[in-house]
Scaffold this active site. Structure first.
Site, mmCIF file in Angstrom:
data_model
loop_
_atom_site.group_PDB
_atom_site.id
_atom_site.type_symbol
_atom_site.label_atom_id
_atom_site.label_comp_id
_atom_site.label_asym_id
_atom_site.label_seq_id
_atom_site.Cartn_x
_atom_site.Cartn_y
_atom_site.Cartn_z
ATOM 1 N N GLY A 297 -3.131 -8.396 -5.913
ATOM 2 C CA GLY A 297 -2.845 -7.480 -4.793
ATOM 3 C C GLY A 297 -4.039 -7.277 -3.884
ATOM 4 O O GLY A 297 -4.144 -6.250 -3.206
ATOM 5 N N VAL B 140 -12.013 0.675 5.741
ATOM 6 C CA VAL B 140 -13.213 -0.131 5.434
ATOM 7 C C VAL B 140 -13.690 0.227 4.028
ATOM 8 O O VAL B 140 -13.929 1.401 3.741
ATOM 9 C CB VAL B 140 -14.359 0.160 6.437
ATOM 10 C CG1 VAL B 140 -15.537 -0.769 6.181
ATOM 11 C CG2 VAL B 140 -13.881 0.037 7.874
ATOM 12 N N GLY C 158 -7.250 -3.616 -3.074
ATOM 13 C CA GLY C 158 -6.352 -3.317 -4.191
ATOM 14 C C GLY C 158 -5.571 -2.060 -3.893
ATOM 15 O O GLY C 158 -6.118 -1.070 -3.391
ATOM 16 N N ASP D 296 -9.852 -10.194 8.859
ATOM 17 C CA ASP D 296 -9.864 -8.864 8.226
ATOM 18 C C ASP D 296 -11.277 -8.260 8.271
ATOM 19 O O ASP D 296 -11.451 -7.092 8.626
ATOM 20 C CB ASP D 296 -9.383 -9.016 6.774
ATOM 21 C CG ASP D 296 -9.436 -7.728 5.994
ATOM 22 O OD1 ASP D 296 -8.493 -6.932 6.116
ATOM 23 O OD2 ASP D 296 -10.423 -7.508 5.262
ATOM 24 N N LYS E 28 -6.440 -1.202 9.389
ATOM 25 C CA LYS E 28 -7.663 -1.549 10.148
ATOM 26 C C LYS E 28 -7.349 -2.294 11.442
ATOM 27 O O LYS E 28 -8.091 -2.171 12.413
ATOM 28 C CB LYS E 28 -8.629 -2.357 9.285
ATOM 29 C CG LYS E 28 -8.080 -3.644 8.724
ATOM 30 C CD LYS E 28 -8.042 -3.606 7.232
ATOM 31 C CE LYS E 28 -7.087 -4.620 6.674
ATOM 32 N NZ LYS E 28 -6.959 -4.581 5.240
ATOM 33 N N GLU F 285 -10.246 6.582 6.397
ATOM 34 C CA GLU F 285 -11.261 6.230 5.404
ATOM 35 C C GLU F 285 -10.921 4.920 4.682
ATOM 36 O O GLU F 285 -11.822 4.156 4.307
ATOM 37 C CB GLU F 285 -11.368 7.382 4.393
ATOM 38 C CG GLU F 285 -12.482 7.282 3.394
ATOM 39 C CD GLU F 285 -13.875 7.454 3.991
ATOM 40 O OE1 GLU F 285 -14.194 8.553 4.441
ATOM 41 O OE2 GLU F 285 -14.640 6.470 3.997
ATOM 42 N N LYS G 256 -12.736 -4.894 10.317
ATOM 43 C CA LYS G 256 -13.482 -3.810 9.666
ATOM 44 C C LYS G 256 -14.836 -3.594 10.355
ATOM 45 O O LYS G 256 -15.271 -2.451 10.525
ATOM 46 C CB LYS G 256 -13.660 -4.122 8.185
ATOM 47 C CG LYS G 256 -12.349 -4.013 7.411
ATOM 48 C CD LYS G 256 -12.442 -4.628 6.043
ATOM 49 C CE LYS G 256 -11.132 -4.465 5.271
ATOM 50 N NZ LYS G 256 -11.092 -5.280 4.050
ATOM 51 N N VAL H 38 0.842 -1.203 0.000
ATOM 52 C CA VAL H 38 0.000 0.000 0.000
ATOM 53 C C VAL H 38 0.882 1.260 0.000
ATOM 54 O O VAL H 38 0.633 2.209 -0.746
ATOM 55 C CB VAL H 38 -0.973 0.002 1.203
ATOM 56 C CG1 VAL H 38 -1.744 1.315 1.267
ATOM 57 C CG2 VAL H 38 -1.941 -1.172 1.106
HETATM 58 N N1 HSE Z 1 -7.288 -7.994 2.057
HETATM 59 C C1 HSE Z 1 -8.261 -6.962 2.125
HETATM 60 C C2 HSE Z 1 -9.478 -7.381 1.315
HETATM 61 C C3 HSE Z 1 -7.654 -5.699 1.581
HETATM 62 O O1 HSE Z 1 -9.373 -8.356 0.570
HETATM 63 O O2 HSE Z 1 -10.530 -6.764 1.437
HETATM 64 C C4 HSE Z 1 -8.480 -4.471 1.784
HETATM 65 O O3 HSE Z 1 -8.695 -4.199 3.132
#
Ligand code: HSE
Length: 435
Positions: A201, A147, A315, A215, A120, A144, A219, A34
């Site tokens: 990515g 999420v 991404g 993940d 996050k 921002e 979020k 990122v």
């Molecule tokens: N790995 C996370 C996803 C990246 O696939 O949503 C974005 O937060």
């Protein structure tokens, strides 16, 4: 094209016309996927408009690592003190994880330097603390990109307490797992789809965080804080992964008019919250059912209807764009207005309860399942009633799927235990969103 200057790198981005920000010096904490995308976006954007971004330093851990963005050696720093000594106007934290991110973000905010983060994990675990420090020092703290990275909505909700008075959250917030389930077919395995997600990515450095729901749970935790519900640690949520989903489960869901999607759900009453993260049966009539690939969506029910946000959720490019928009806001904003606000009373403690909900169940037997009527009778003896079941073609009596009427999980588990023992079959169980 990537260009390099002696000590700093410059690029320009087009700000909102009214802003006159001059040069905004930014320090990047982290130059991974990122961070590199943010650096590239700074460097590649054609020069126009009055506001320019300049990278004054990038904190890296491994100087010898090959990177796909070229910054001059003088910008690549391993010592955070040097980063701060260059007096950045905004700090962009894209290290990921908790430490050293938490310490460095605290340090920046305590010194009055605005912080933008896409992390996050950090906000889920320490968002409250960091917002408090930001409020004290008056330094904006923007997240921002944490999420649905490509869809700006958190900032809007911060400024709009009536819109943000949400009582129900439903969404798909992990691009990788949505991509995986969309790609999964009888001939395409989860592993093959995951390799493609990594190439694009989308996935986390440790893709288990995507597949196991970590993940998405982070979020959801960020959302609960942001909407003013209160703080709940991601691990305190009911979190299930998509690793057990079979292509045949997806086919069976379709037979019953639905799809399997990696969802987040949270509902609040006056003093309680029910929350869930994991794969669920979503009826085709639901807007979430058509959110495919790496797209994300969030449906927020408030006092006057359901807000529906959708767009790219993962991404590097989408994330970098949102981060840079945050940088402009942070450089020009009044920090006080960035505190989350909602008209809904804040819950003092959230203990996600076990909801009464409908369920999608798929049964498979090595040989032959009992007649459908016997299955329904056994479930009925546990007080579980079917709303729909797939018809069993004469040639395929080794599998069936059904949707139950709402019932609590414990009761369903007892019934399924009895059924699988009596019928010597296997059951896959998914929460079902109401149609
Ligand atoms: N790995 C996370 C996803 C990246 O696939 O949503 C974005 O937060």
């Amino acid at each position: 094209m990537v260009t390099a200057a002696a000590d700093t790198l410059e690029g320009a981005v087009r700000p909102a016309p009214a802003l006159s920000t001059g040069t905004i010096d930014i320090a990047l904490l982290g130059l991974g996927r990122v961070g590199s995308a943010v650096a590239r976006a700074v460097l590649d954007t054609p020069s126009s408009g009055s506001a320019r971004l300049r990278i004054t330093g990038a904190l890296i851990r491994y100087p010898e690592r090959r990177r796909d963005v070229r910054l001059p050696a003088s910008c690549l720093l391993t010592d955070a003190a040097e980063i701060f000594a260059r007096r950045p106007r905004v700090v962009v934290e894209v290290l990921g994880g908790i430490e050293p991110a938490r310490t460095l973000v605290r340090q920046a905010l305590e010194s009055g330097i605005p912080v933008v983060t896409a992390n996050k994990s950090l906000v889920a675990a320490h968002g409250d603390e960091l917002r408090r420090i930001a409020a004290r020092s008056g330094a904006p703290f923007l997240c921002e990109a944490t999420v649905i990275a490509g869809v700006p909505f958190l900032g809007t909700l911060s400024r709009r307490p009536r819109a943000a008075a949400v009582t129900c959250i439903r969404g798909i917030v992990n691009g990788t797992s949505n991509y995986l389930l969309t790609q999964m077919t009888a001939t395409r395995t989860l592993a093959a789809a995951l390799a493609e997600a990594a190439r694009l990515g989308l996935s986390e450095p440790d893709p288990r965080n995507d597949v196991l729901g970590v993940d998405a749970a982070e979020k959801l935790s960020v959302l609960l804080q942001h909407l003013g519900w209160g703080r709940v640690a991601p691990h305190a949520l009911d979190v299930r992964g998509i690793d057990g989903v079979q292509a045949s489960d997806i086919d069976a869901a379709r037979d019953l008019g639905g799809v399997i999607k990696p969802v987040i759900l949270a509902e609040r009453s006056v003093d309680a919250v029910t929350a869930f993260v994991g794969p669920a049966f979503v009826p085709l009539t639901d807007r979430l059912a058509s959110v495919d690939g790496s797209e994300n969506a969030l449906a927020l029910r408030n006092g006057y209807g359901e807000l529906f946000y959708s767009g790219p959720g993962a991404g590097p490019q989408a994330t970098a764009a949102t981060v840079l928009d945050d940088v402009f806001e942070a450089a020009t904003a009044d920090g006080g207005r960035l505190e989350s606000r909602s008209d809904a009373p804040r819950l003092s403690a959230i203990e996600p309860g076990a909801p009464v909900t409908a369920w999608f169940v798929r049964l498979t037997a090595a040989e032959k399942l009992p007649p459908a009527a016997d299955i329904a009778d056994l479930l009925g003896s546990f007080g579980i009633w079917l709303q729909r079941s797939s018809s069993l073609p004469a040639t395929r009596q080794d599998a069936c799927g059904f949707l139950t009427l709402p019932v609590e999980r414990a009761r369903l588990d007892s019934a399924i235990g009895a059924l699988t023992a009596a019928a010597r079959c296997h059951a896959s169980v998914y929460r079902a969103l109401e149609g």
